[in-house]
Design an enzyme around this catalytic site. Sequence first.
Site, PDB file in Angstrom:
ATOM      1  N   CYS A   1       0.818  -1.206   0.000  1.00  0.00           N
ATOM      2  CA  CYS A   1       0.000   0.000   0.000  1.00  0.00           C
ATOM      3  C   CYS A   1       0.853   1.258   0.000  1.00  0.00           C
ATOM      4  O   CYS A   1       0.663   2.160  -0.815  1.00  0.00           O
ATOM      5  CB  CYS A   1      -0.934   0.002   1.202  1.00  0.00           C
ATOM      6  SG  CYS A   1      -1.917   1.499   1.299  1.00  0.00           S
TER       7      CYS A   1
ATOM      8  N   TYR B   1      -9.336  -3.166 -10.830  1.00  0.00           N
ATOM      9  CA  TYR B   1      -8.902  -1.930 -10.171  1.00  0.00           C
ATOM     10  C   TYR B   1      -7.585  -1.406 -10.765  1.00  0.00           C
ATOM     11  O   TYR B   1      -7.478  -0.247 -11.158  1.00  0.00           O
ATOM     12  CB  TYR B   1      -8.634  -2.188  -8.684  1.00  0.00           C
ATOM     13  CG  TYR B   1      -9.825  -2.421  -7.814  1.00  0.00           C
ATOM     14  CD1 TYR B   1     -10.279  -1.418  -6.970  1.00  0.00           C
ATOM     15  CD2 TYR B   1     -10.475  -3.648  -7.787  1.00  0.00           C
ATOM     16  CE1 TYR B   1     -11.345  -1.625  -6.123  1.00  0.00           C
ATOM     17  CE2 TYR B   1     -11.546  -3.867  -6.943  1.00  0.00           C
ATOM     18  CZ  TYR B   1     -11.977  -2.856  -6.118  1.00  0.00           C
ATOM     19  OH  TYR B   1     -13.033  -3.063  -5.292  1.00  0.00           O
TER      20      TYR B   1
ATOM     21  N   LYS C   1       0.058   5.246  -6.109  1.00  0.00           N
ATOM     22  CA  LYS C   1      -0.993   5.264  -7.142  1.00  0.00           C
ATOM     23  C   LYS C   1      -1.832   6.521  -7.037  1.00  0.00           C
ATOM     24  O   LYS C   1      -2.059   7.233  -8.007  1.00  0.00           O
ATOM     25  CB  LYS C   1      -1.837   3.992  -7.002  1.00  0.00           C
ATOM     26  CG  LYS C   1      -3.054   3.845  -7.873  1.00  0.00           C
ATOM     27  CD  LYS C   1      -4.319   4.507  -7.385  1.00  0.00           C
ATOM     28  CE  LYS C   1      -4.779   4.185  -6.023  1.00  0.00           C
ATOM     29  NZ  LYS C   1      -5.341   2.878  -5.815  1.00  0.00           N
TER      30      LYS C   1
ATOM     31  N   CYS D   1      -1.489   1.645  -3.099  1.00  0.00           N
ATOM     32  CA  CYS D   1      -2.469   2.724  -2.895  1.00  0.00           C
ATOM     33  C   CYS D   1      -1.871   4.129  -2.883  1.00  0.00           C
ATOM     34  O   CYS D   1      -2.386   5.028  -3.551  1.00  0.00           O
ATOM     35  CB  CYS D   1      -3.193   2.550  -1.555  1.00  0.00           C
ATOM     36  SG  CYS D   1      -3.412   0.875  -1.006  1.00  0.00           S
TER      37      CYS D   1
ATOM     38  N   GLU E   1      -7.109   2.031 -12.949  1.00  0.00           N
ATOM     39  CA  GLU E   1      -6.414   3.152 -12.309  1.00  0.00           C
ATOM     40  C   GLU E   1      -5.153   3.533 -13.097  1.00  0.00           C
ATOM     41  O   GLU E   1      -4.876   4.717 -13.309  1.00  0.00           O
ATOM     42  CB  GLU E   1      -6.068   2.783 -10.863  1.00  0.00           C
ATOM     43  CG  GLU E   1      -7.339   2.664 -10.017  1.00  0.00           C
ATOM     44  CD  GLU E   1      -7.109   2.279  -8.568  1.00  0.00           C
ATOM     45  OE1 GLU E   1      -8.028   2.469  -7.774  1.00  0.00           O
ATOM     46  OE2 GLU E   1      -6.014   1.785  -8.226  1.00  0.00           O
TER      47      GLU E   1
ATOM     48  N   HIS F   1     -26.356  21.625   0.104  1.00  0.00           N
ATOM     49  CA  HIS F   1     -26.510  22.138  -1.247  1.00  0.00           C
ATOM     50  C   HIS F   1     -25.546  23.282  -1.520  1.00  0.00           C
ATOM     51  O   HIS F   1     -25.319  24.104  -0.638  1.00  0.00           O
ATOM     52  CB  HIS F   1     -27.954  22.629  -1.407  1.00  0.00           C
ATOM     53  CG  HIS F   1     -28.270  23.070  -2.797  1.00  0.00           C
ATOM     54  ND1 HIS F   1     -28.444  22.185  -3.839  1.00  0.00           N
ATOM     55  CD2 HIS F   1     -28.417  24.314  -3.322  1.00  0.00           C
ATOM     56  CE1 HIS F   1     -28.703  22.873  -4.941  1.00  0.00           C
ATOM     57  NE2 HIS F   1     -28.697  24.156  -4.659  1.00  0.00           N
TER      58      HIS F   1
ATOM     59  N   GLU G   1     -25.679  15.236  -2.284  1.00  0.00           N
ATOM     60  CA  GLU G   1     -27.074  15.429  -1.881  1.00  0.00           C
ATOM     61  C   GLU G   1     -28.036  14.622  -2.761  1.00  0.00           C
ATOM     62  O   GLU G   1     -29.150  14.334  -2.362  1.00  0.00           O
ATOM     63  CB  GLU G   1     -27.450  16.906  -1.893  1.00  0.00           C
ATOM     64  CG  GLU G   1     -27.508  17.525  -3.278  1.00  0.00           C
ATOM     65  CD  GLU G   1     -27.936  18.993  -3.257  1.00  0.00           C
ATOM     66  OE1 GLU G   1     -28.913  19.303  -2.562  1.00  0.00           O
ATOM     67  OE2 GLU G   1     -27.295  19.820  -3.938  1.00  0.00           O
TER      68      GLU G   1
HETATM   69  P1  NDP Z   1      -8.596  -7.732 -10.085  1.00  0.00           P
HETATM   70  O1  NDP Z   1      -8.844  -9.106  -9.646  1.00  0.00           O
HETATM   71  O2  NDP Z   1      -9.417  -6.615  -9.594  1.00  0.00           O
HETATM   72  O3  NDP Z   1      -8.656  -7.678 -11.667  1.00  0.00           O
HETATM   73  C1  NDP Z   1      -7.911  -8.564 -12.459  1.00  0.00           C
HETATM   74  C2  NDP Z   1      -8.349  -8.365 -13.895  1.00  0.00           C
HETATM   75  O4  NDP Z   1      -7.508  -9.112 -14.745  1.00  0.00           O
HETATM   76  C3  NDP Z   1      -9.752  -8.823 -14.156  1.00  0.00           C
HETATM   77  O5  NDP Z   1     -10.340  -7.917 -15.053  1.00  0.00           O
HETATM   78  C4  NDP Z   1      -9.560 -10.203 -14.749  1.00  0.00           C
HETATM   79  O6  NDP Z   1     -10.564 -10.569 -15.646  1.00  0.00           O
HETATM   80  C5  NDP Z   1      -8.295  -9.998 -15.530  1.00  0.00           C
HETATM   81  N1  NDP Z   1      -7.514 -11.233 -15.700  1.00  0.00           N
HETATM   82  C6  NDP Z   1      -7.253 -12.183 -14.768  1.00  0.00           C
HETATM   83  N2  NDP Z   1      -6.450 -13.139 -15.287  1.00  0.00           N
HETATM   84  C7  NDP Z   1      -6.211 -12.792 -16.557  1.00  0.00           C
HETATM   85  C8  NDP Z   1      -5.465 -13.376 -17.600  1.00  0.00           C
HETATM   86  N3  NDP Z   1      -4.790 -14.510 -17.431  1.00  0.00           N
HETATM   87  N4  NDP Z   1      -5.439 -12.753 -18.790  1.00  0.00           N
HETATM   88  C9  NDP Z   1      -6.107 -11.583 -18.981  1.00  0.00           C
HETATM   89  N5  NDP Z   1      -6.834 -10.982 -18.027  1.00  0.00           N
HETATM   90  C10 NDP Z   1      -6.882 -11.574 -16.821  1.00  0.00           C
HETATM   91  O7  NDP Z   1      -7.043  -7.507  -9.802  1.00  0.00           O
HETATM   92  P2  NDP Z   1      -6.178  -6.206  -9.701  1.00  0.00           P
HETATM   93  O8  NDP Z   1      -4.789  -6.657  -9.954  1.00  0.00           O
HETATM   94  O9  NDP Z   1      -6.744  -5.112 -10.509  1.00  0.00           O
HETATM   95  O10 NDP Z   1      -6.305  -5.845  -8.155  1.00  0.00           O
HETATM   96  C11 NDP Z   1      -6.058  -6.831  -7.162  1.00  0.00           C
HETATM   97  C12 NDP Z   1      -6.800  -6.486  -5.925  1.00  0.00           C
HETATM   98  O11 NDP Z   1      -6.142  -5.415  -5.279  1.00  0.00           O
HETATM   99  C13 NDP Z   1      -8.215  -6.003  -6.167  1.00  0.00           C
HETATM  100  O12 NDP Z   1      -9.126  -7.053  -6.220  1.00  0.00           O
HETATM  101  C14 NDP Z   1      -8.452  -5.108  -4.999  1.00  0.00           C
HETATM  102  O13 NDP Z   1      -8.949  -5.863  -3.945  1.00  0.00           O
HETATM  103  C15 NDP Z   1      -7.082  -4.566  -4.676  1.00  0.00           C
HETATM  104  N6  NDP Z   1      -6.918  -3.193  -5.184  1.00  0.00           N
HETATM  105  C16 NDP Z   1      -7.700  -2.216  -4.688  1.00  0.00           C
HETATM  106  C17 NDP Z   1      -7.584  -0.925  -5.116  1.00  0.00           C
HETATM  107  C18 NDP Z   1      -8.478   0.114  -4.547  1.00  0.00           C
HETATM  108  O14 NDP Z   1      -9.091  -0.115  -3.526  1.00  0.00           O
HETATM  109  N7  NDP Z   1      -8.589   1.276  -5.187  1.00  0.00           N
HETATM  110  C19 NDP Z   1      -6.598  -0.547  -6.119  1.00  0.00           C
HETATM  111  C20 NDP Z   1      -5.837  -1.662  -6.600  1.00  0.00           C
HETATM  112  C21 NDP Z   1      -5.995  -2.927  -6.145  1.00  0.00           C
HETATM  113  P3  NDP Z   1     -11.933 -11.275 -15.191  1.00  0.00           P
HETATM  114  O15 NDP Z   1     -12.752 -10.215 -14.569  1.00  0.00           O
HETATM  115  O16 NDP Z   1     -12.485 -11.780 -16.472  1.00  0.00           O
HETATM  116  O17 NDP Z   1     -11.555 -12.368 -14.247  1.00  0.00           O
END
Ligand code: NDP
Length: 457
Positions: free
Chosen positions: A41, A179, A49, A46, A183, A437, A442
């Site tokens: 983080c 995510y 980022k 976080c 981002e 407001h 709101e």
């Molecule tokens: P996520 O699990 O959110 O997203 C992964 C993405 O990659 C999905 O769209 C998934 O598709 C796709 N994917 C998975 N495997 C493959 C593959 N082999 N080939 C192509 N695409 C693939 O992971 P992130 O890495 O974005 O984030 C991890 C975690 O970290 C999040 O779940 C969240 O909990 C946390 N996080 C939170 C943030 C915040 O609060 N702002 C910011 C960043 C991270 P599909 O949907 O089809 O499975």
Amino acid sequence: MRTVDLFVIGAGSGGVRAARIAAGYGARVIVAEEYRVGGTCVIRGCVPKKLLVYASRFSDAFTDAKGFGWELGARPSFDWASLIAAKNTEIDRLEGAYGATLDGAKVEVIRDRAVLETAKTVRLVGSGEIIRAETILIATGGAPLREAGFPGAELCITSNEAFDQPALPRRVAVVGGGYVALEFATIFSGLGAETTVVYRGPEILRGFDDEIRAHLRSEMMARGVKFRLNATIERLEKTPDGLSCTFAGGDVAMFDAVMLAIGRLPATQGLGLEKAGVALGPLGEVLVDHMSRTSVENIYAVGDVTDRIALTPVAIREGHAFADTVFGGRPTKVDHTTVATAVFAEPETAWVGLGEEQARAAHRVVDIYRARFRPMKATLSGRQTRTLMKIVVDGETDRVLGLGMVGADAGEIVQMAAVALTLGARKADLDATMALHPSAAEEFLTMRTRAERHVRD
Ligand code: NDP
């Protein structure tokens, strides 16, 4: 052999909180960290980022300023190296603050990799020292998944490297629709890179409310981010002109950087967990009960390594609850429901509770309230943008099941709305609350007309 009450592996959000609170209860605590104090983080998640998201938003601000009477003179220019240097200074400061907090709490921090020798002993890989611990906490977090399954995937960067690229890539592809992908697409695009999101499914942000998903994508597209949906990469090759990316179906596109944002895996490899008898799940996650206890009585785990909800505040809460339970004599469970979350894309997107589809699967009568409007700022800036706000209500009890939005300050607004949901708010409670407001927030209080009612037979 030295003996401690608690040995924590990993000085990230969960580990640091657990160590500090346990030490406050009088426990002798050591934390081992092989990389930097602060964890994902603070060091490469976080915090950096969000700093880069702030940086990326200036491009919109410069464009919008004209409508408010500003003339900006020469075209603003952006220097990646200055931003990264400023970001690094802030991360160094935060790392120092985390270290100082641990020092102040009389927690010893050892900069070394630690692995389990037995259920009660830990070996420091660098120094070879073996330390005995009554209780061990695994808080090693996760790491970006790198196996994307196409030739040339090793040429890709992940979020680990993205922060420290020598220069802003001119043409970027971000693979994934979650995510991290959205981002970073926001960051790259806002800073001026030609940005393409490559997602394997039909719509980004699987698991979120469907309308929110579609709305965010259309808003990002309006800001110039390109999306290739239902798209997979067949191979990636290095050429003198950059990375040549061949998609399934034969399309070829050139990029200067391809970033994998395809999820994260729990960091459990080579920790000696199996040897100590700690049961792992299919992704390598440490399996824990509702008190964060593993299959071994004196070994616990918190945070991303357990693959429950991979969010910093959740890890912190789990670490704190663990310390209260084991060292404070106050058994404490963490409530993993009603966790608000934001995607710091542009526009910001946030939700708490159930999305419409989840609510309709779980409840017989679901009412939808919706507001889609031009934000006030856009009237003068002329920006073509719409904010979407949505409330999902149990039609039988009037209880608010979920709400969220795509629009400026979504994270800030939904965080406070989460209090109402935690308290079990009904739609009538939102209606009864006096509005502030003029604000966007709101609108959550003034949606009087139900947009739809869905009744399941
Ligand atoms: P996520 O699990 O959110 O997203 C992964 C993405 O990659 C999905 O769209 C998934 O598709 C796709 N994917 C998975 N495997 C493959 C593959 N082999 N080939 C192509 N695409 C693939 O992971 P992130 O890495 O974005 O984030 C991890 C975690 O970290 C999040 O779940 C969240 O909990 C946390 N996080 C939170 C943030 C915040 O609060 N702002 C910011 C960043 C991270 P599909 O949907 O089809 O499975």
